[in-house]
Write an enzyme that holds these catalytic residues in place. Structure first.
Site, mmCIF file in Angstrom:
data_model
loop_
_atom_site.group_PDB
_atom_site.id
_atom_site.type_symbol
_atom_site.label_atom_id
_atom_site.label_comp_id
_atom_site.label_asym_id
_atom_site.label_seq_id
_atom_site.Cartn_x
_atom_site.Cartn_y
_atom_site.Cartn_z
ATOM 1 N N GLU A 1 22.107 -20.306 13.926
ATOM 2 C CA GLU A 1 21.812 -21.328 12.921
ATOM 3 C C GLU A 1 20.452 -21.179 12.220
ATOM 4 O O GLU A 1 20.368 -21.048 11.002
ATOM 5 C CB GLU A 1 21.894 -22.711 13.604
ATOM 6 N N GLY B 1 15.380 -33.877 -7.603
ATOM 7 C CA GLY B 1 16.241 -33.970 -8.786
ATOM 8 C C GLY B 1 15.502 -34.641 -9.918
ATOM 9 O O GLY B 1 14.275 -34.785 -9.879
ATOM 10 N N GLY B 2 16.243 -35.084 -10.926
ATOM 11 C CA GLY B 2 15.625 -35.691 -12.098
ATOM 12 C C GLY B 2 15.158 -37.122 -11.872
ATOM 13 O O GLY B 2 14.451 -37.692 -12.704
ATOM 14 N N GLN C 1 29.466 -22.197 17.170
ATOM 15 C CA GLN C 1 29.629 -23.324 16.252
ATOM 16 C C GLN C 1 30.250 -22.999 14.893
ATOM 17 O O GLN C 1 31.130 -23.730 14.426
ATOM 18 C CB GLN C 1 28.274 -24.026 16.024
ATOM 19 N N ASP D 1 25.571 -23.060 10.433
ATOM 20 C CA ASP D 1 26.811 -22.960 11.209
ATOM 21 C C ASP D 1 27.933 -23.776 10.581
ATOM 22 O O ASP D 1 28.913 -23.240 10.083
ATOM 23 C CB ASP D 1 26.572 -23.469 12.642
HETATM 24 N N1 CAO Z 1 38.397 -10.452 25.794
HETATM 25 C C1 CAO Z 1 37.561 -9.406 25.946
HETATM 26 N N2 CAO Z 1 36.399 -9.273 25.282
HETATM 27 C C2 CAO Z 1 36.097 -10.258 24.431
HETATM 28 C C3 CAO Z 1 36.917 -11.380 24.220
HETATM 29 C C4 CAO Z 1 38.125 -11.435 24.940
HETATM 30 N N3 CAO Z 1 38.955 -12.465 24.813
HETATM 31 N N4 CAO Z 1 36.309 -12.178 23.319
HETATM 32 C C5 CAO Z 1 35.151 -11.598 22.981
HETATM 33 N N5 CAO Z 1 35.017 -10.427 23.652
HETATM 34 C C6 CAO Z 1 33.911 -9.488 23.557
HETATM 35 C C7 CAO Z 1 33.747 -8.898 22.188
HETATM 36 O O1 CAO Z 1 34.705 -7.908 21.971
HETATM 37 C C8 CAO Z 1 32.330 -8.379 22.260
HETATM 38 O O2 CAO Z 1 32.335 -7.155 22.960
HETATM 39 P P1 CAO Z 1 31.530 -5.835 22.479
HETATM 40 O O3 CAO Z 1 30.167 -6.281 22.080
HETATM 41 O O4 CAO Z 1 31.546 -4.976 23.724
HETATM 42 O O5 CAO Z 1 32.275 -5.234 21.369
HETATM 43 C C9 CAO Z 1 31.657 -9.379 23.211
HETATM 44 O O6 CAO Z 1 32.706 -10.146 23.768
HETATM 45 C C10 CAO Z 1 30.635 -10.332 22.684
HETATM 46 O O7 CAO Z 1 30.844 -10.728 21.363
HETATM 47 P P2 CAO Z 1 29.588 -11.169 20.459
HETATM 48 O O8 CAO Z 1 28.677 -9.990 20.285
HETATM 49 O O9 CAO Z 1 30.110 -11.794 19.250
HETATM 50 O O10 CAO Z 1 28.869 -12.294 21.347
HETATM 51 P P3 CAO Z 1 27.323 -12.533 21.631
HETATM 52 O O11 CAO Z 1 27.289 -13.683 22.565
HETATM 53 O O12 CAO Z 1 26.604 -11.314 22.055
HETATM 54 O O13 CAO Z 1 26.723 -12.964 20.207
HETATM 55 C C11 CAO Z 1 26.542 -14.319 18.245
HETATM 56 C C12 CAO Z 1 26.878 -14.251 19.741
HETATM 57 C C13 CAO Z 1 26.873 -15.709 17.735
HETATM 58 C C14 CAO Z 1 25.046 -14.036 18.031
HETATM 59 C C15 CAO Z 1 27.381 -13.249 17.496
HETATM 60 O O14 CAO Z 1 28.727 -13.434 17.813
HETATM 61 C C16 CAO Z 1 27.205 -13.302 15.988
HETATM 62 O O15 CAO Z 1 26.190 -12.874 15.432
HETATM 63 N N6 CAO Z 1 28.247 -13.788 15.286
HETATM 64 C C17 CAO Z 1 28.283 -13.821 13.823
HETATM 65 C C18 CAO Z 1 27.388 -14.889 13.260
HETATM 66 C C19 CAO Z 1 27.724 -16.248 13.802
HETATM 67 O O16 CAO Z 1 28.833 -16.724 13.733
HETATM 68 N N7 CAO Z 1 26.702 -16.911 14.280
HETATM 69 C C20 CAO Z 1 26.820 -18.348 14.554
HETATM 70 C C21 CAO Z 1 26.868 -18.661 15.945
HETATM 71 S S1 CAO Z 1 26.695 -20.378 16.147
HETATM 72 O O17 CAO Z 1 25.078 -20.646 16.020
#
Ligand code: CAO
Length: 415
Positions: free
Chosen positions: A139, A247-248, A17, A168
């Site tokens: 979030e 607020g005020g 998001q 988000d």
């Molecule tokens: N081709 C190949 N690999 C890909 C890719 C693509 N097109 N797109 C993504 N990937 C891979 C990434 O390189 C990553 O790989 P590694 O961990 O091996 O380096 C993997 O996919 C997963 O990415 P991620 O760790 O971001 O995804 P997740 O689902 O495990 O985590 C989230 C999700 C949201 C917790 C994490 O991305 C995060 O903390 N983001 C920052 C904060 C944020 O934006 N949070 C809000 C989310 S909305 O509530």
């Protein structure tokens, strides 16, 4: 008519998001947003909270309007080559991967700078530099760590998260502003830069008034507009203030006619000092206009609970829309508690394009929130979200790849 960000090309590496809300805004302002997704699965939200089997979820469609989608395996060498040509041809890279994921992909700041020194690399992370920098965040974690949860709720209840997605979508907004500012600075310097919007920081920015109150509390030990005053107790941290206005101008949520059956038959009522005499007349307490116990804002702070109880006696005689009409005739600030059902049908929001109906080839027609920011010279037309990989061939051909190249990349599962 032209668009504000026409000619700006965005390499959109966002998912879930926070990041998608940012790039959706950029697309609404006219940027060409190319969303890069993994072949087969794509953004996880395509399949989450599905209401129609096999069809992109509303979660996805409502966050990814006006974008193009390409599939690309960025962990394969050939995928990295495609990514490098995208970096060379785009102005902004936006990502919200977990900390370190972009570097592990080989897309370090040094690498980007070498390929395209004008590129802006914009990131959402859960936390900024510090002890939690490596943590994944969603979030509600941001709402809790940014000060929203500890200050939301009633004084005798637990911390509460809010339905407004301030972690988000709130962070996405912050990031979008950072990107636009960086694009503006690039006009003068010719250089790109890194833009970081941590979710904790964005939530704290939105909770700024509560840090104000923390300092007021430390100085005086009491805050007169909080429900803990005058009978309750204050501790050493900003307490939860229920529905107090914060607020005020004291405010409260009050019951309206029908509250027994309708969970949203309520109105927010603000006792703005400027209209106090009008409030007294509307509720039939003309004597309060000159009564020393009620006549000044300072005096009223001692009696807010009985004052709002008396006003509620009046609001309970009206439905929330009738109350709104009567109060607005007297310039008394108030607002009905609207359900999502009521908002979905709101004629003004539809008229302004903030509630829009969008056609989608597999889902059919659905309702969405359009661009809440209105610009006189850059109108927004909301178009549907892309199907997974819908624009892979189109985008790669624009980058110079031939049909044979595409066939090879497809056979090797790079796209
Ligand atoms: N081709 C190949 N690999 C890909 C890719 C693509 N097109 N797109 C993504 N990937 C891979 C990434 O390189 C990553 O790989 P590694 O961990 O091996 O380096 C993997 O996919 C997963 O990415 P991620 O760790 O971001 O995804 P997740 O689902 O495990 O985590 C989230 C999700 C949201 C917790 C994490 O991305 C995060 O903390 N983001 C920052 C904060 C944020 O934006 N949070 C809000 C989310 S909305 O509530």
């Amino acid at each position: 008519m032209s668009k504000a960000l026409e000619g700006v090309r965005v390499l959109d590496f966002t998912h879930v998001q926070s990041g998608p809300t940012c790039t959706q805004l950029l697309a609404w302002f006219g940027a060409d947003v190319i969303k890069v997704e993994r072949a087969g699965e794509g953004d996880a939200t395509r399949g989450q909270l599905r209401d129609i089997p096999g069809v992109d979820s509303l979660y996805f469609t409502m966050l990814n309007h006006n974008k193009r989608s390409i599939t690309l395996d960025t962990k394969k060498a050939k995928g990295r080559e495609v990514l490098d040509s995208l970096i060379k041809s785009c102005d902004v890279l936006v990502e919200n991967f977990a900390p370190g994921a972009l570097d592990r992909m080989g897309i370090t700041w040094a690498h980007v700078q070498k390929l395209n020194p004008r590129m802006i690399v914009a990131s959402v992370k859960g936390f900024g530099p510090g002890k939690y920098a490596e943590c994944k965040v969603y979030e509600n974690v941001a709402q809790c760590a940014g000060g929203a949860a500890s200050t939301t709720g009633f004084e005798d209840g637990p911390p509460l998260v809010t339905g407004a997605q301030i972690g988000d979508s709130g962070t996405g907004l912050h990031l979008a502003l950072g990107i636009v500012a960086a694009l503006y600075q690039r006009e003068r310097t010719g250089r790109g830069q890194k833009v970081l919007a941590p979710m904790q920081d964005a939530v704290l920015n939105l909770c700024r008034v509560k840090l104000r109150d923390q300092q007021r509390l430390e100085r005086s030990g009491v805050m007169h507009e909080y429900p803990q005053y005058p009978d309750g107790q204050f501790g050493d941290a900003v307490p939860r203030a229920g529905n107090a206005s914060g607020g005020g101008q004291p405010g409260a949520i009050l019951k309206c006619k029908g509250w027994e059956a309708d969970p949203n038959a309520y109105i927010y009522f603000i006792t703005q000092a400027a209209v106090w005499p009008a409030i007294c007349r509307v509720i039939g307490e003309e004597g309060w206009v000159d009564d020393a116990a009620y006549a000044t804002p300072a005096a009223r702070l001692l009696h807010l609970k009985p004052i709002f109880a008396r006003i509620e006696k009046w609001t309970m005689t009206q439905d929330k829309f009738a109350a709104m009409d009567i109060l607005n005739e007297h310039d008394i600030p108030c607002g009905p508690i609207l359900s999502m059902k009521e908002i979905a049908a709101d004629a003004s929001l539809r008229e302004s394009g903030t509630i829009v109906e969008v056609d989608h080839p597999t889902r059919g027609r659905y309702l969405s929130v359009g661009n809440p920011i209105k610009m006189s010279d850059s109108p927004t037309e909301v178009t549907r979200s892309p199907l997974l990989g819908e624009h892979t061939d189109e985008v790669l051909q624009q980058l110079g790849y031939s049909s044979e190249d595409l066939a090879t990349l497809r056979a090797e599962k790079v796209i």
